[in-house]
Design a protein around this motif. Structure first.
Motif, mmCIF file in Angstrom:
data_model
loop_
_atom_site.group_PDB
_atom_site.id
_atom_site.type_symbol
_atom_site.label_atom_id
_atom_site.label_comp_id
_atom_site.label_asym_id
_atom_site.label_seq_id
_atom_site.Cartn_x
_atom_site.Cartn_y
_atom_site.Cartn_z
ATOM 1 N N PHE A 1 -8.875 -4.224 -4.426
ATOM 2 C CA PHE A 1 -9.814 -3.507 -5.241
ATOM 3 C C PHE A 1 -9.799 -3.859 -6.441
ATOM 4 O O PHE A 1 -10.820 -3.415 -7.353
ATOM 5 C CB PHE A 1 -9.466 -1.993 -5.189
ATOM 6 C CG PHE A 1 -9.747 -1.486 -3.787
ATOM 7 C CD1 PHE A 1 -11.378 -1.590 -3.352
ATOM 8 C CD2 PHE A 1 -9.027 -0.705 -3.134
ATOM 9 C CE1 PHE A 1 -11.518 -0.899 -2.312
ATOM 10 C CE2 PHE A 1 -9.366 -0.063 -1.809
ATOM 11 C CZ PHE A 1 -10.470 -0.364 -1.313
ATOM 12 N N THR B 1 -1.347 -1.844 -7.561
ATOM 13 C CA THR B 1 -1.655 -0.678 -7.573
ATOM 14 C C THR B 1 -2.571 -0.356 -6.384
ATOM 15 O O THR B 1 -2.370 0.466 -5.536
ATOM 16 C CB THR B 1 -1.851 0.234 -8.802
ATOM 17 O OG1 THR B 1 -1.110 0.002 -9.692
ATOM 18 C CG2 THR B 1 -2.255 1.746 -8.463
ATOM 19 N N SER B 2 -3.417 -1.377 -6.419
ATOM 20 C CA SER B 2 -4.756 -1.122 -5.539
ATOM 21 C C SER B 2 -5.166 -2.466 -4.559
ATOM 22 O O SER B 2 -6.081 -2.251 -3.911
ATOM 23 C CB SER B 2 -6.002 -0.950 -6.505
ATOM 24 O OG SER B 2 -5.744 0.358 -6.909
ATOM 25 N N VAL C 1 -4.923 3.720 -14.376
ATOM 26 C CA VAL C 1 -5.230 4.602 -12.939
ATOM 27 C C VAL C 1 -5.258 6.064 -13.201
ATOM 28 O O VAL C 1 -5.873 6.373 -12.339
ATOM 29 C CB VAL C 1 -4.134 4.043 -11.970
ATOM 30 C CG1 VAL C 1 -4.188 2.555 -11.763
ATOM 31 C CG2 VAL C 1 -2.870 4.370 -12.366
ATOM 32 N N TYR D 1 -2.766 -3.507 -11.660
ATOM 33 C CA TYR D 1 -3.768 -2.884 -10.830
ATOM 34 C C TYR D 1 -3.839 -3.438 -9.433
ATOM 35 O O TYR D 1 -3.803 -2.979 -8.456
ATOM 36 C CB TYR D 1 -5.112 -3.152 -11.620
ATOM 37 C CG TYR D 1 -6.128 -2.278 -10.739
ATOM 38 C CD1 TYR D 1 -6.105 -1.087 -11.254
ATOM 39 C CD2 TYR D 1 -7.188 -2.650 -9.966
ATOM 40 C CE1 TYR D 1 -6.990 -0.006 -10.282
ATOM 41 C CE2 TYR D 1 -8.232 -1.989 -9.549
ATOM 42 C CZ TYR D 1 -7.974 -0.659 -9.607
ATOM 43 O OH TYR D 1 -9.064 0.435 -8.918
ATOM 44 N N PRO E 1 -10.689 3.352 -4.432
ATOM 45 C CA PRO E 1 -9.892 2.420 -5.466
ATOM 46 C C PRO E 1 -9.413 3.420 -6.504
ATOM 47 O O PRO E 1 -9.830 4.172 -7.282
ATOM 48 C CB PRO E 1 -10.844 1.687 -5.881
ATOM 49 C CG PRO E 1 -12.039 1.538 -5.064
ATOM 50 C CD PRO E 1 -12.092 2.850 -4.480
ATOM 51 N N VAL E 2 -8.008 3.223 -6.675
ATOM 52 C CA VAL E 2 -7.285 4.050 -7.566
ATOM 53 C C VAL E 2 -7.738 4.007 -8.868
ATOM 54 O O VAL E 2 -7.935 2.840 -9.310
ATOM 55 C CB VAL E 2 -5.596 3.731 -7.622
ATOM 56 C CG1 VAL E 2 -4.847 4.489 -8.677
ATOM 57 C CG2 VAL E 2 -4.970 3.906 -6.322
ATOM 58 N N GLU F 1 0.848 -1.176 -0.021
ATOM 59 C CA GLU F 1 -0.020 0.147 0.186
ATOM 60 C C GLU F 1 0.817 1.267 0.077
ATOM 61 O O GLU F 1 0.263 2.202 -0.465
ATOM 62 C CB GLU F 1 -0.886 0.055 1.238
ATOM 63 C CG GLU F 1 -1.850 1.155 0.989
ATOM 64 C CD GLU F 1 -2.847 0.950 2.478
ATOM 65 O OE1 GLU F 1 -3.484 2.102 2.692
ATOM 66 O OE2 GLU F 1 -2.964 -0.128 3.060
#
Length: 552
Positions: A63, A59-60, A195, A56, A153-154, A12
């Motif tokens: 999510f 990144t998230s 994103v 993704y 969420p990004v 995170e």
């Protein structure tokens, strides 16, 4: 081994973003494997979909489930819309798609905004609860998910708009749905633009999904040039000035002079442009290296000669999306509607409540009452209201898209007013049709000042924070300390000056530089890449600097 572990696990604190070495290791591996699949369309699309899902996830985290949910829902709804000849059923299906997507977006992005607004209006004390987290915890005894906080969420705004455009374009008979859910998943999740955009229209990108990969020298040259340009914009013109000056001023505006606050705003205009356009430059460059073309998202916005011109140059993919999927359906410049008036009234009342200033309330209500009375007796006034209300509504909603706060609505409204006022000013302006260079630069300067100073609502943490900024500018400019500020932060202001000068270079000069790079030998390109990398990472800080638009 630790580096590989960091790359292939979710953190995170350190998501996989373009300015980190981990991303370029990831891309090198992904691009090498891409060379294995790119000649076979189905395998290529499936591979890019899977690698985009992994990106993704990096990144998230979990999510990724929301992204997969949106993909599955809109894939099957899109097919149902296309296969149906019943107009009512088709309309119902596209409505379900829009409502489903916007409901997910509103839940994650606007839950606090709606709850806080309701509490302020009715003096209640409701608290936001993460119902999805509570549902997830019901399947285990460990309570893995936090129920008292909703995390955004990004990139959810970007891929939500893409899936909506897919369903709507099929409904409008502008698009034939994709046959494979893997192909559609690839469209929704293509990792370079996933994103933070640009927002990719289905009608523009879907045909590329079915086409064979064509990698040309021109695409490679343009792609690598865009990546290098994007890194310079992000890491030098955005991150460096933010870390060395802007963040300090904006964190405590009342501790700095009004002059320093004004200079910080001009710095912020450069920062947000460098940050966002830098990201999209890199995204466009990465896509070109894989044979895909993403839409241009910026066109030298600080060369704009009015507010409308600015929004034709800034975040073009969002501006055109709002025009085609919101402004025109609301009636465009032809008419107003009952729905338009109701929504606009709610937004105005909410904004006034956010200000909580009686003078602002009375002035606004007085203007609205005057316009309403004139509209009852003057057809011209009524027509002008109907012409501009949809424009204002689009800008207000566009402001709310950028952030779940009334200050973003105010920011959008100010930009809408800028467009409307200019529409009338140009009819009486004595120099509107003058082409002299000094007239054009005067227009550019006025537009830049207006855009810059409305952005305090974009950058300020709260209305109280914004009030402190205004107080310093209005009462504590402290011009006698201006030179000391310039000297103390001379490296920052030199970078800012270079940033604005390069932005204002003629398009022909920029094209010449790009052609010079494209026509240079490969070893010159390699040397240029090394030099850019060294310069960028000399300015790099160990502090994590996410892209600003990740929050949208």
């Amino acid at each position: 081994m630790n580096r590989l572990y960091d790359i292939f696990t979710f953190s995170e604190e350190f998501p996989l973003i373009f300015t980190q070495v981990n991303f370029w290791i990831f891309f090198a591996v992904a691009y090498t494997l891409f060379a294995v699949f790119y000649k076979k369309i189905k395998q290529r699309n499936a591979y890019l979909f899977l690698i985009s899902l992994f990106f993704y996830y990096k990144t998230s985290g979990l999510f990724i489930g929301i992204l997969i949910f949106s993909t599955i829902v809109d894939f099957f709804i899109g097919r149902s819309i296309y296969n149906s000849e019943n107009s009512k059923k088709r309309y119902a299906l596209v409505t379900i798609s829009v409502i489903t997507n916007l409901s997910v977006l509103c839940y994650f992005k606007y839950a606090y905004f709606f709850t806080d607004s309701f509490n302020m209006l009715f003096h209640t004390d409701y608290q936001v609860m993460n119902w999805l987290a509570q549902f997830g915890n019901s399947f285990n005894d460990q309570n893995y998910f936090t129920v008292d906080k909703i995390i955004l969420p990004v990139g959810i705004s970007f891929y939500t708009f893409q899936t909506i455009s897919y369903s709507v374009d099929i409904f409008r008979r502008k698009l034939v749905p994709l046959k494979s859910i893997l192909d559609f998943g690839f469209y929704v999740s293509f990792f370079p633009q996933l994103v933070a955009g640009p927002i990719v229209r289905a009608e523009n990108f879907v045909p590329q999904i079915s086409a064979p990969t064509v990698l040309t020298k021109s695409d490679f040259d343009k792609g690598t040039f865009m990546i290098l340009k994007g890194l310079i914009k992000k890491m030098i013109f955005a991150d460096f000035i933010a870390m060395q000056f802007l963040d300090r001023v904006f964190d405590t505006p009342d501790m700095f002079s009004g002059f320093a606050n004004v200079m910080a705003m001009f710095g912020y205009s450069l920062q947000i442009y460098g940050d966002f356009s830098g990201y999209t430059d890199i995204a466009i460059g990465l896509a070109l290296l894989m044979g895909f073309k993403l839409p241009v998202n910026f066109n030298s916005p600080y060369k704009a000669i009015n507010t409308g011109d600015f929004w034709r140059r800034w975040h073009i993919s969002l501006s055109t999306w709002l025009r085609d999927y919101l402004y025109i359906p609301l009636g465009g410049n032809r008419k107003g509607s009952v729905g338009s008036y109701i929504i606009l009234s709610i937004i105005i009342l909410g904004t006034l409540y956010a200000y909580q200033n009686l003078l602002v309330v009375f002035i606004t209500l007085g203007i609205c009452l005057t316009i309403f009375i004139l509209a009852q007796y003057n057809k011209t006034v009524e027509n002008n209201i109907n012409t501009n209300i949809n424009l204002m509504l689009t800008m207000l909603i566009g402001g709310l898209w950028h952030g779940a706060s009334w200050k973003f609505v105010i920011w959008g409204g100010l930009n809408g007013l800028g467009i409307v006022v200019y529409k009338y000013w140009r009819k009486i302006s004595p120099y509107e049709n003058y082409n002299q260079w000094y007239v054009r630069w005067w227009k550019i300067l006025i537009t830049l000042i207006f855009i810059t100073f409305t952005r305090i609502y974009f950058r300020g943490e709260s209305m109280d924070h914004i009030a402190k900024w205004y107080n310093q500018v209005a009462y504590h400019m402290d011009w006698h300390y201006a030179w000391d500020v310039l000297v103390s932060y001379k490296s920052v202001f030199i970078v800012m000056l270079i940033g604005y000068i390069t932005h204002w270079l003629p398009s022909s000069t920029k094209s010449y530089i790009e052609n010079l790079y494209a026509n240079s030998p490969i070893y010159v390109k390699a040397v240029a890449s090394v030099i850019v990398g060294v310069i960028c990472y000399q300015a790099f800080s160990t502090d994590f600097q996410p892209f600003i638009y990740f929050q949208f």
